[in-house]
Design an enzyme around this catalytic site. Structure first.
Site, PDB file in Angstrom:
ATOM      1  N   ASP A  16       0.886  -1.249   0.009  1.00 12.80           N
ATOM      2  CA  ASP A  16       0.197   0.126   0.045  1.00 12.80           C
ATOM      3  C   ASP A  16       0.711   1.284  -0.005  1.00 12.80           C
ATOM      4  OD1 ASP A  16      -2.104  -1.855   0.241  1.00 12.80           O
ATOM      5  OD2 ASP A  16      -2.687  -1.504   2.262  1.00 12.80           O
ATOM      6  N   ASP A 136     -15.614  -3.426  -0.021  1.00 11.48           N
ATOM      7  CA  ASP A 136     -14.988  -3.225   1.141  1.00 11.48           C
ATOM      8  C   ASP A 136     -16.385  -2.888   2.155  1.00 11.48           C
ATOM      9  OD1 ASP A 136     -12.734  -2.884  -0.087  1.00 11.48           O
ATOM     10  OD2 ASP A 136     -12.702  -0.826  -0.046  1.00 11.48           O
TER      11      ASP A 136
END
Length: 242
Positions: A16, A136
């Protein structure tokens, strides 16, 4: 189950990126990040340790809608020879096709797929099985815009919709446990797995090797692991041997 991407269960290290560095956030909230150095070095490290797929996320892109870490992504594509899936800031079909043409194996669409579901079909027509739709969820609801906005969508129902539109895989992130190293909740993952025939990749909350085994048993085709690897809770090799 169609397993063109993950014929066998995989542990996929997360890289990330924010402001050109590897970071991990707690529950996706900016300001909670801990940094772990250069993205290319991280990518090469995981490949050296046996990773067959890398999970790249442009966090600046996810929050701002612009792919701020494109140079780091390009450098990783040049440096490694494994499958790369990329998300964060991919808002148009043109962006996605450009990335696929440049060597990304799967594009991860979250907000764009929720706001414009047909984008999945458009990209998939040109690059079959190349779209991974990111769902998500927090408290059983799909979130968008860097986990800041609710949609009212049930993750399992949404997964079915995207499978019908041509998605090659679902990335399911459990925001309730993301980045906290407190373990996983398998019932929500299981619900998505049971709803579709395409691979479901689980993400969020993995703290132990037992968590990986639990997600595997729940039917996940792969598990994305970030914080636990960077914090040395276990090695990638240990995780792959589960």
């Amino acid at each position: 189950m169609t397993r063109s991407h993950f014929p066998e269960f995989e542990v996929v290290p997360a890289v990330d990126m924010q402001d050109g560095e590897v970071v991990q956030l707690v529950q996706g909230e900016r300001g909670t990040e801990k940094t772990y150095g250069d993205p290319v070095e991280a990518a090469e490290r995981w490949v050296d340790e046996g990773a067959e797929t890398l999970h790249l996320v442009d966090l600046d892109g996810a929050f701002e809608g612009e792919r701020e870490n494109a140079p780091a992504v390009d450098a990783i594509l040049d440096a490694v020879d494994v499958d790369v899936q990329l998300g964060g800031g991919i808002r148009t079909a043109e962006d996605a096709v450009d990335l696929l043409d440049r060597g990304v194996d799967r594009v991860i669409l979250g907000t764009a797929a929720i706001e414009n579901p047909e984008i999945v079909e458009v990209i998939s027509d040109e690059h079959p099985d190349s779209v991974m739709v990111s769902l998500d969820a927090k408290d059983g609801e799909v979130l968008v815009s860097g986990w800041t906005e609710g949609t009212g969508l049930d993750p399992a129902e949404a997964a079915v919709r995207y499978e019908e539109l041509g998605a090659g895989a679902i990335l399911f992130t459990d925001v309730d446990v993301e980045g906290q190293l407190d373990g996983v909740q398998t019932h929500v993952v299981q619900g998505v797995v049971d709803a579709v025939d395409i691979p479901v990749v689980a993400s969020g909350g993995v703290a132990t090797l037992d968590d990986i085994e639990t997600l595997r048993e729940a039917g996940a085709a792969a598990v994305v692991v970030g914080t636990a690897l960077y914090e040395g809770r276990f090695t990638l090799r240990e995780a792959m041997d589960v």
